[in-house]
Design a protein around this motif. Structure first.
Motif, PDB file in Angstrom:
ATOM      1  N   MET A   1       0.847  -1.188   0.000  1.00 39.36           N
ATOM      2  CA  MET A   1       0.000   0.000   0.000  1.00 39.36           C
ATOM      3  C   MET A   1       0.880   1.234   0.000  1.00 39.36           C
ATOM      4  SD  MET A   1      -3.514  -0.140   1.640  1.00 39.36           S
ATOM      5  CE  MET A   1      -4.534  -0.567   0.315  1.00 39.36           C
ATOM      6  N   ALA A   2       0.452   2.200  -0.762  1.00 41.39           N
ATOM      7  CA  ALA A   2       1.163   3.473  -0.817  1.00 41.39           C
ATOM      8  C   ALA A   2       0.429   4.491   0.043  1.00 41.39           C
ATOM      9  CB  ALA A   2       1.217   3.956  -2.263  1.00 41.39           C
ATOM     10  N   VAL A   3       1.153   5.478   0.489  1.00 37.94           N
ATOM     11  CA  VAL A   3       0.555   6.596   1.219  1.00 37.94           C
ATOM     12  C   VAL A   3       0.898   7.856   0.443  1.00 37.94           C
ATOM     13  CG1 VAL A   3       0.551   7.924   3.361  1.00 37.94           C
ATOM     14  CG2 VAL A   3       0.773   5.438   3.456  1.00 37.94           C
ATOM     15  N   ILE A   4      -0.137   8.617   0.096  1.00 40.01           N
ATOM     16  CA  ILE A   4       0.099   9.884  -0.586  1.00 40.01           C
ATOM     17  C   ILE A   4      -0.510  11.007   0.233  1.00 40.01           C
ATOM     18  CG2 ILE A   4       0.179   8.799  -2.857  1.00 40.01           C
ATOM     19  CD1 ILE A   4      -2.584  10.025  -3.409  1.00 40.01           C
ATOM     20  N   LYS A   5       0.013  12.192   0.017  1.00 41.38           N
ATOM     21  CA  LYS A   5      -0.525  13.378   0.683  1.00 41.38           C
ATOM     22  C   LYS A   5      -1.443  14.097  -0.297  1.00 41.38           C
ATOM     23  CE  LYS A   5       3.123  14.500   3.973  1.00 41.38           C
ATOM     24  NZ  LYS A   5       2.405  14.121   5.151  1.00 41.38           N
ATOM     25  N   LEU A   6      -2.671  14.306   0.120  1.00 36.22           N
ATOM     26  CA  LEU A   6      -3.606  15.108  -0.661  1.00 36.22           C
ATOM     27  C   LEU A   6      -3.799  16.411   0.081  1.00 36.22           C
ATOM     28  CD1 LEU A   6      -6.374  12.550  -1.686  1.00 36.22           C
ATOM     29  CD2 LEU A   6      -4.365  13.268  -2.976  1.00 36.22           C
ATOM     30  N   LYS A   7      -3.789  17.498  -0.676  1.00 35.73           N
ATOM     31  CA  LYS A   7      -3.986  18.814  -0.077  1.00 35.73           C
ATOM     32  C   LYS A   7      -5.361  19.320  -0.498  1.00 35.73           C
ATOM     33  CE  LYS A   7      -1.359  23.001   0.775  1.00 35.73           C
ATOM     34  NZ  LYS A   7      -0.130  23.724   0.428  1.00 35.73           N
ATOM     35  N   ILE A   8      -6.259  19.396   0.481  1.00 35.69           N
ATOM     36  CA  ILE A   8      -7.622  19.857   0.250  1.00 35.69           C
ATOM     37  C   ILE A   8      -7.785  21.170   1.001  1.00 35.69           C
ATOM     38  CG2 ILE A   8     -10.088  19.330   0.489  1.00 35.69           C
ATOM     39  CD1 ILE A   8      -8.577  17.330  -1.339  1.00 35.69           C
ATOM     40  N   ASP A   9      -7.980  22.242   0.262  1.00 32.07           N
ATOM     41  CA  ASP A   9      -8.148  23.572   0.848  1.00 32.07           C
ATOM     42  C   ASP A   9      -7.077  23.862   1.899  1.00 32.07           C
ATOM     43  OD1 ASP A   9      -9.474  26.061   0.993  1.00 32.07           O
ATOM     44  OD2 ASP A   9     -10.559  25.412   2.785  1.00 32.07           O
ATOM     45  N   LYS A  10      -5.824  23.683   1.480  1.00 27.60           N
ATOM     46  CA  LYS A  10      -4.641  24.008   2.296  1.00 27.60           C
ATOM     47  C   LYS A  10      -4.426  23.077   3.487  1.00 27.60           C
ATOM     48  CE  LYS A  10      -5.235  28.780   0.952  1.00 27.60           C
ATOM     49  NZ  LYS A  10      -5.746  30.064   1.354  1.00 27.60           N
ATOM     50  N   VAL A  11      -5.214  22.008   3.609  1.00 25.19           N
ATOM     51  CA  VAL A  11      -5.023  21.026   4.677  1.00 25.19           C
ATOM     52  C   VAL A  11      -4.525  19.733   4.027  1.00 25.19           C
ATOM     53  CG1 VAL A  11      -6.132  19.689   6.515  1.00 25.19           C
ATOM     54  CG2 VAL A  11      -6.875  22.045   6.066  1.00 25.19           C
ATOM     55  N   GLU A  12      -3.434  19.198   4.565  1.00 26.26           N
ATOM     56  CA  GLU A  12      -2.876  17.969   4.004  1.00 26.26           C
ATOM     57  C   GLU A  12      -3.427  16.747   4.725  1.00 26.26           C
ATOM     58  OE1 GLU A  12       1.381  18.057   3.827  1.00 26.26           O
ATOM     59  OE2 GLU A  12       1.367  19.361   2.062  1.00 26.26           O
ATOM     60  N   TYR A  13      -3.713  15.730   3.934  1.00 31.41           N
ATOM     61  CA  TYR A  13      -4.224  14.463   4.455  1.00 31.41           C
ATOM     62  C   TYR A  13      -3.333  13.340   3.930  1.00 31.41           C
ATOM     63  CZ  TYR A  13      -8.479  17.156   5.324  1.00 31.41           C
ATOM     64  OH  TYR A  13      -9.379  18.101   5.750  1.00 31.41           O
ATOM     65  N   ASP A  14      -2.936  12.432   4.815  1.00 29.52           N
ATOM     66  CA  ASP A  14      -2.226  11.232   4.390  1.00 29.52           C
ATOM     67  C   ASP A  14      -3.272  10.177   4.062  1.00 29.52           C
ATOM     68  OD1 ASP A  14       0.337  12.270   4.794  1.00 29.52           O
ATOM     69  OD2 ASP A  14       0.356  11.667   6.902  1.00 29.52           O
ATOM     70  N   ILE A  15      -3.251   9.715   2.819  1.00 29.34           N
ATOM     71  CA  ILE A  15      -4.248   8.764   2.341  1.00 29.34           C
ATOM     72  C   ILE A  15      -3.547   7.488   1.888  1.00 29.34           C
ATOM     73  CG2 ILE A  15      -6.074   8.363   0.627  1.00 29.34           C
ATOM     74  CD1 ILE A  15      -6.745  10.622   2.563  1.00 29.34           C
ATOM     75  N   GLN A  16      -3.997   6.362   2.427  1.00 30.13           N
ATOM     76  CA  GLN A  16      -3.482   5.076   1.969  1.00 30.13           C
ATOM     77  C   GLN A  16      -4.241   4.655   0.722  1.00 30.13           C
ATOM     78  OE1 GLN A  16      -3.796   2.159   5.111  1.00 30.13           O
ATOM     79  NE2 GLN A  16      -1.626   2.395   5.611  1.00 30.13           N
ATOM     80  N   CYS A  17      -3.504   4.126  -0.217  1.00 37.16           N
ATOM     81  CA  CYS A  17      -4.147   3.653  -1.441  1.00 37.16           C
ATOM     82  C   CYS A  17      -3.336   2.504  -2.019  1.00 37.16           C
ATOM     83  CB  CYS A  17      -4.280   4.789  -2.452  1.00 37.16           C
ATOM     84  SG  CYS A  17      -2.701   5.447  -3.019  1.00 37.16           S
ATOM     85  N   LYS A  18      -3.974   1.782  -2.903  1.00 39.96           N
ATOM     86  CA  LYS A  18      -3.284   0.695  -3.595  1.00 39.96           C
ATOM     87  C   LYS A  18      -2.334   1.293  -4.626  1.00 39.96           C
ATOM     88  CE  LYS A  18      -7.179  -2.439  -3.144  1.00 39.96           C
ATOM     89  NZ  LYS A  18      -8.267  -3.115  -3.846  1.00 39.96           N
ATOM     90  N   ASN A  19      -1.302   0.537  -4.955  1.00 41.39           N
ATOM     91  CA  ASN A  19      -0.389   0.987  -6.000  1.00 41.39           C
ATOM     92  C   ASN A  19      -1.167   1.184  -7.296  1.00 41.39           C
ATOM     93  OD1 ASN A  19       1.835   0.901  -4.301  1.00 41.39           O
ATOM     94  ND2 ASN A  19       2.309  -1.220  -4.804  1.00 41.39           N
ATOM     95  N   GLY A  20      -0.919   2.292  -7.953  1.00 37.90           N
ATOM     96  CA  GLY A  20      -1.604   2.608  -9.203  1.00 37.90           C
ATOM     97  C   GLY A  20      -2.820   3.485  -9.028  1.00 37.90           C
ATOM     98  N   GLU A  21      -3.292   3.676  -7.799  1.00 37.05           N
ATOM     99  CA  GLU A  21      -4.460   4.530  -7.563  1.00 37.05           C
ATOM    100  C   GLU A  21      -4.092   6.007  -7.402  1.00 37.05           C
ATOM    101  OE1 GLU A  21      -7.635   1.519  -5.416  1.00 37.05           O
ATOM    102  OE2 GLU A  21      -6.387   2.787  -4.128  1.00 37.05           O
ATOM    103  N   GLU A  22      -2.805   6.293  -7.321  1.00 40.30           N
ATOM    104  CA  GLU A  22      -2.374   7.670  -7.085  1.00 40.30           C
ATOM    105  C   GLU A  22      -2.903   8.662  -8.126  1.00 40.30           C
ATOM    106  OE1 GLU A  22      -0.322   5.020  -7.189  1.00 40.30           O
ATOM    107  OE2 GLU A  22       0.949   5.003  -5.401  1.00 40.30           O
ATOM    108  N   PRO A  23      -2.838   8.335  -9.420  1.00 39.04           N
ATOM    109  CA  PRO A  23      -3.309   9.312 -10.421  1.00 39.04           C
ATOM    110  C   PRO A  23      -4.781   9.701 -10.251  1.00 39.04           C
ATOM    111  CG  PRO A  23      -1.987   7.621 -11.497  1.00 39.04           C
ATOM    112  CD  PRO A  23      -2.217   7.171 -10.074  1.00 39.04           C
ATOM    113  N   ILE A  24      -5.633   8.723  -9.969  1.00 39.76           N
ATOM    114  CA  ILE A  24      -7.058   9.049  -9.817  1.00 39.76           C
ATOM    115  C   ILE A  24      -7.274   9.883  -8.562  1.00 39.76           C
ATOM    116  CG2 ILE A  24      -7.707   6.911  -8.630  1.00 39.76           C
ATOM    117  CD1 ILE A  24      -9.906   8.725 -11.164  1.00 39.76           C
TER     118      ILE A  24
END
Length: 96
Positions: free
Chosen positions: A1-24
């Motif tokens: 599982m990968a963890v990416i940071k999403l920035k929603i309205d200047k707030v960062e969230y660490d989101i776990q996702c499967k490999n390959g889901e990052e682009p969506i």
């Protein structure tokens, strides 16, 4: 599982996702931030209500897309039905 940071309205969230889901997820991040920028009034809401409003905007878009897909599906079914009828008509002509 990968963890990416999403920035929603200047707030960062660490989101776990499967490999390959990052682009969506990046596309969704862009969509959500666009909703916020297009509707600045929701920024004044508490975070939970702001996220609820974003969910409602996305659900409305999804519902509209489903309707368009269903309509297109029906159109395709009509076209196929007419093509089958035309094919039968041509078969009858060729038999004569």
């Amino acid at each position: 599982m990968a963890v990416i940071k999403l920035k929603i309205d200047k707030v960062e969230y660490d989101i776990q996702c499967k490999n390959g889901e990052e682009p969506i997820l990046r596309e969704i991040e862009i969509q959500i931030n666009k909703i916020i920028s297009d509707n600045p009034d929701i920024r004044s809401l508490p975070q939970s209500k702001m996220l609820l409003m974003i969910s409602l905007f996305l659900a409305a878009d999804l519902t509209e897309l489903k309707k368009e897909i269903e309509s297109t599906k029906l159109d395709h079914e009509k076209i196929i039905s007419r093509l089958i009828s035309f094919e039968k008509f041509l078969d009858k002509i060729n038999e004569q």
